[in-house]
Design a protein around this motif. Sequence first.
Motif, PDB file in Angstrom:
ATOM      1  N   ILE A  75       7.492 -15.642  23.827  1.00  0.00           N
ATOM      2  CA  ILE A  75       6.485 -15.035  23.102  1.00  0.00           C
ATOM      3  C   ILE A  75       6.263 -15.795  21.854  1.00  0.00           C
ATOM      4  O   ILE A  75       7.217 -16.154  21.168  1.00  0.00           O
ATOM      5  CB  ILE A  75       6.656 -13.544  22.656  1.00  0.00           C
ATOM      6  N   LEU A  76       5.000 -16.176  21.554  1.00  0.00           N
ATOM      7  CA  LEU A  76       4.542 -17.195  20.298  1.00  0.00           C
ATOM      8  C   LEU A  76       3.849 -16.320  19.517  1.00  0.00           C
ATOM      9  O   LEU A  76       2.809 -15.496  19.608  1.00  0.00           O
ATOM     10  CB  LEU A  76       3.567 -18.332  20.678  1.00  0.00           C
ATOM     11  N   ASP A  77       4.346 -16.008  18.002  1.00  0.00           N
ATOM     12  CA  ASP A  77       3.822 -15.378  16.946  1.00  0.00           C
ATOM     13  C   ASP A  77       3.017 -16.166  16.197  1.00  0.00           C
ATOM     14  O   ASP A  77       3.817 -16.954  15.508  1.00  0.00           O
ATOM     15  CB  ASP A  77       4.789 -14.654  16.383  1.00  0.00           C
ATOM     16  N   VAL A  78       1.798 -16.205  16.161  1.00  0.00           N
ATOM     17  CA  VAL A  78       1.232 -17.318  15.248  1.00  0.00           C
ATOM     18  C   VAL A  78       0.628 -16.582  13.985  1.00  0.00           C
ATOM     19  O   VAL A  78       0.156 -15.863  14.072  1.00  0.00           O
ATOM     20  CB  VAL A  78      -0.264 -17.942  16.038  1.00  0.00           C
ATOM     21  N   GLY A  79       1.111 -17.270  12.812  1.00  0.00           N
ATOM     22  CA  GLY A  79       0.918 -16.654  11.465  1.00  0.00           C
ATOM     23  C   GLY A  79       1.841 -15.979  11.269  1.00  0.00           C
ATOM     24  O   GLY A  79       1.512 -14.634  10.962  1.00  0.00           O
ATOM     25  N   CYS A  80       3.107 -15.786  11.750  1.00  0.00           N
ATOM     26  CA  CYS A  80       4.208 -15.011  11.656  1.00  0.00           C
ATOM     27  C   CYS A  80       4.512 -14.289  10.322  1.00  0.00           C
ATOM     28  O   CYS A  80       5.063 -13.084  10.294  1.00  0.00           O
ATOM     29  CB  CYS A  80       5.574 -15.197  12.407  1.00  0.00           C
ATOM     30  N   GLY A  81       3.907 -14.782   9.539  1.00  0.00           N
ATOM     31  CA  GLY A  81       4.370 -14.328   8.012  1.00  0.00           C
ATOM     32  C   GLY A  81       5.935 -14.436   7.757  1.00  0.00           C
ATOM     33  O   GLY A  81       6.914 -15.079   8.116  1.00  0.00           O
ATOM     34  N   GLY A  82       6.448 -13.021   7.307  1.00  0.00           N
ATOM     35  CA  GLY A  82       7.805 -12.840   7.097  1.00  0.00           C
ATOM     36  C   GLY A  82       8.418 -12.417   8.322  1.00  0.00           C
ATOM     37  O   GLY A  82       9.750 -12.016   8.080  1.00  0.00           O
ATOM     38  N   GLY A  83       7.962 -12.348   9.316  1.00  0.00           N
ATOM     39  CA  GLY A  83       8.461 -12.242  10.735  1.00  0.00           C
ATOM     40  C   GLY A  83       8.685 -10.647  11.122  1.00  0.00           C
ATOM     41  O   GLY A  83       9.539 -10.462  11.961  1.00  0.00           O
ATOM     42  N   LEU A  84       7.594  -9.853  10.757  1.00  0.00           N
ATOM     43  CA  LEU A  84       7.681  -8.255  11.056  1.00  0.00           C
ATOM     44  C   LEU A  84       7.502  -8.037  12.613  1.00  0.00           C
ATOM     45  O   LEU A  84       8.348  -7.636  13.256  1.00  0.00           O
ATOM     46  CB  LEU A  84       6.611  -7.700  10.296  1.00  0.00           C
ATOM     47  N   ILE A  85       6.322  -8.834  13.053  1.00  0.00           N
ATOM     48  CA  ILE A  85       6.219  -8.877  14.647  1.00  0.00           C
ATOM     49  C   ILE A  85       7.097  -9.699  15.406  1.00  0.00           C
ATOM     50  O   ILE A  85       7.671  -9.087  16.412  1.00  0.00           O
ATOM     51  CB  ILE A  85       4.610  -9.349  14.769  1.00  0.00           C
ATOM     52  N   THR A  97       9.212 -17.656  19.158  1.00  0.00           N
ATOM     53  CA  THR A  97       8.825 -18.629  18.391  1.00  0.00           C
ATOM     54  C   THR A  97       7.806 -18.011  17.332  1.00  0.00           C
ATOM     55  O   THR A  97       6.813 -17.641  17.611  1.00  0.00           O
ATOM     56  CB  THR A  97       8.320 -19.776  19.114  1.00  0.00           C
ATOM     57  N   GLY A  98       8.136 -18.401  16.065  1.00  0.00           N
ATOM     58  CA  GLY A  98       7.250 -17.693  15.053  1.00  0.00           C
ATOM     59  C   GLY A  98       6.712 -18.832  14.141  1.00  0.00           C
ATOM     60  O   GLY A  98       7.546 -19.700  13.846  1.00  0.00           O
ATOM     61  N   ILE A  99       5.466 -19.154  14.227  1.00  0.00           N
ATOM     62  CA  ILE A  99       5.165 -20.274  13.312  1.00  0.00           C
ATOM     63  C   ILE A  99       4.021 -19.573  12.169  1.00  0.00           C
ATOM     64  O   ILE A  99       3.491 -18.711  12.234  1.00  0.00           O
ATOM     65  CB  ILE A  99       4.221 -21.324  14.048  1.00  0.00           C
ATOM     66  N   ASP A 100       4.160 -20.547  10.984  1.00  0.00           N
ATOM     67  CA  ASP A 100       3.288 -20.126   9.661  1.00  0.00           C
ATOM     68  C   ASP A 100       2.987 -21.399   9.052  1.00  0.00           C
ATOM     69  O   ASP A 100       3.631 -22.109   8.870  1.00  0.00           O
ATOM     70  CB  ASP A 100       3.885 -18.893   8.996  1.00  0.00           C
ATOM     71  N   ALA A 101       1.815 -21.174   8.271  1.00  0.00           N
ATOM     72  CA  ALA A 101       1.273 -22.339   7.390  1.00  0.00           C
ATOM     73  C   ALA A 101       2.177 -22.182   6.041  1.00  0.00           C
ATOM     74  O   ALA A 101       2.225 -23.059   5.245  1.00  0.00           O
ATOM     75  CB  ALA A 101      -0.027 -22.263   7.168  1.00  0.00           C
ATOM     76  N   SER A 102       2.584 -21.065   5.788  1.00  0.00           N
ATOM     77  CA  SER A 102       3.466 -20.907   4.473  1.00  0.00           C
ATOM     78  C   SER A 102       5.143 -21.309   4.782  1.00  0.00           C
ATOM     79  O   SER A 102       5.786 -20.376   5.388  1.00  0.00           O
ATOM     80  CB  SER A 102       3.369 -19.453   3.819  1.00  0.00           C
ATOM     81  N   ASN A 103       5.754 -22.280   4.062  1.00  0.00           N
ATOM     82  CA  ASN A 103       6.899 -22.415   4.268  1.00  0.00           C
ATOM     83  C   ASN A 103       7.823 -21.382   3.519  1.00  0.00           C
ATOM     84  O   ASN A 103       8.823 -21.069   4.129  1.00  0.00           O
ATOM     85  CB  ASN A 103       7.247 -23.983   3.705  1.00  0.00           C
ATOM     86  N   ILE A 104       7.332 -20.845   2.600  1.00  0.00           N
ATOM     87  CA  ILE A 104       8.185 -19.702   1.935  1.00  0.00           C
ATOM     88  C   ILE A 104       8.288 -18.643   2.869  1.00  0.00           C
ATOM     89  O   ILE A 104       9.460 -18.037   2.951  1.00  0.00           O
ATOM     90  CB  ILE A 104       7.501 -19.565   0.575  1.00  0.00           C
ATOM     91  N   LEU A 126       1.267 -25.389  12.067  1.00  0.00           N
ATOM     92  CA  LEU A 126       0.353 -24.601  12.567  1.00  0.00           C
ATOM     93  C   LEU A 126      -0.015 -24.507  14.093  1.00  0.00           C
ATOM     94  O   LEU A 126       0.508 -25.302  14.862  1.00  0.00           O
ATOM     95  CB  LEU A 126      -1.178 -25.155  11.998  1.00  0.00           C
ATOM     96  N   VAL A 127      -0.792 -23.713  14.599  1.00  0.00           N
ATOM     97  CA  VAL A 127      -0.840 -23.543  16.115  1.00  0.00           C
ATOM     98  C   VAL A 127      -1.418 -24.971  16.553  1.00  0.00           C
ATOM     99  O   VAL A 127      -0.876 -25.140  17.837  1.00  0.00           O
ATOM    100  CB  VAL A 127      -1.631 -22.341  16.681  1.00  0.00           C
ATOM    101  N   GLU A 128      -2.080 -25.686  15.930  1.00  0.00           N
ATOM    102  CA  GLU A 128      -2.740 -26.889  16.734  1.00  0.00           C
ATOM    103  C   GLU A 128      -1.901 -28.060  16.790  1.00  0.00           C
ATOM    104  O   GLU A 128      -2.101 -29.091  17.559  1.00  0.00           O
ATOM    105  CB  GLU A 128      -4.159 -27.177  15.979  1.00  0.00           C
ATOM    106  N   GLU A 129      -0.489 -27.707  15.956  1.00  0.00           N
ATOM    107  CA  GLU A 129       0.317 -28.988  16.178  1.00  0.00           C
ATOM    108  C   GLU A 129       1.174 -28.693  17.193  1.00  0.00           C
ATOM    109  O   GLU A 129       2.039 -29.408  17.526  1.00  0.00           O
ATOM    110  CB  GLU A 129       1.112 -28.694  14.878  1.00  0.00           C
ATOM    111  N   LEU A 130       1.226 -27.343  17.995  1.00  0.00           N
ATOM    112  CA  LEU A 130       2.063 -27.269  19.166  1.00  0.00           C
ATOM    113  C   LEU A 130       1.751 -28.096  20.560  1.00  0.00           C
ATOM    114  O   LEU A 130       0.545 -28.155  20.709  1.00  0.00           O
ATOM    115  CB  LEU A 130       2.124 -25.719  19.407  1.00  0.00           C
ATOM    116  N   ASP A 131       2.620 -28.587  21.157  1.00  0.00           N
ATOM    117  CA  ASP A 131       2.310 -29.157  22.210  1.00  0.00           C
ATOM    118  C   ASP A 131       1.737 -28.359  23.359  1.00  0.00           C
ATOM    119  O   ASP A 131       2.155 -27.433  23.738  1.00  0.00           O
ATOM    120  CB  ASP A 131       3.446 -30.431  22.803  1.00  0.00           C
ATOM    121  N   ASN A 132       0.848 -29.113  24.246  1.00  0.00           N
ATOM    122  CA  ASN A 132       0.428 -28.511  25.191  1.00  0.00           C
ATOM    123  C   ASN A 132       1.416 -28.152  26.296  1.00  0.00           C
ATOM    124  O   ASN A 132       1.072 -27.143  27.215  1.00  0.00           O
ATOM    125  CB  ASN A 132      -0.814 -29.239  26.167  1.00  0.00           C
ATOM    126  N   ALA A 133       2.318 -29.097  26.606  1.00  0.00           N
ATOM    127  CA  ALA A 133       3.510 -28.669  27.613  1.00  0.00           C
ATOM    128  C   ALA A 133       4.158 -27.533  27.338  1.00  0.00           C
ATOM    129  O   ALA A 133       4.755 -27.012  28.263  1.00  0.00           O
ATOM    130  CB  ALA A 133       4.402 -29.906  27.137  1.00  0.00           C
TER     131      ALA A 133
END
Length: 254
Positions: A75-85, A97-104, A126-133
């Motif tokens: 499961i991919l959580d795009v814009g995961c923030g502090g990880g609640l979801i 996998t949780g990704i976010d634009a905010s490093n903090i 960001l999501v556009e940086e993830l590989d198609n594979a």
Amino acid sequence: MLNKRKRRNARSSENFSAEEIARFDKVAETCRDPEGEYTTALEFNRARTAIMLHEICHHFGRSHDKDNAFHDLNILDVGCGGGLISEAVATKGAHVTGIDASNISIEVARRHAEHEGLAIDYKHCLVEELDNAQKFDVVINAEVVQHVADQADMIKDCVRLVRPGGMLILATINRTLTSYLVTIVGAEFVMGYLPKGTHSWRKFVKPRQLDKWVGRDFYKTFKCGMTMNPFNKKWRRSKGMRVNYMQCYHYAEK
């Protein structure tokens, strides 16, 4: 390949403004505090996440009562923030996998996951940086699309990462007069449920726009709105979608 990577990085840097990232950096440490100023937003997320878990169970034919119901799901959580979801689906056994634009936000999420003993793969990207594979059984994009410049491209990037037979979960805010009054005037300026300036009404997204961006290879399996009881501050699903809403899509096998 190099030129493609350069174009992708350029688009990544443009889609999230520095101002937006700074705004989320500022609240990263406090957004999880159950005694803090954003308790209403936390309750909203809890109620919305419960609906997501139910829909994932329904989609894959799993029992919601089983602790390890998602053990074989990526499961991919795009814009995961502090990880609640991310944490909610990880506790059901999913590989998250949780990704976010905010490093903090990512660092906050990592620390909390370690404290809870959850092995979640958090990435500052960001999501556009993830590989198609890399494909996922479920891609979740919750309350993110209304914060980016190129909304259609963000949704299309989420779409390309769903494997055939998988599902896409999108949650955002409808662009209506009601949403302006409730979300911006009410939640930000009157009640203080959210920091001022969190949202721009012009970036709110109508449900049919999501359908168009998702495309014809996916069909919608579920939709609902969210409403809050003003007396006990509890959120629940509703048929009305004039403010917050969620839509789930199934990627049909080819």
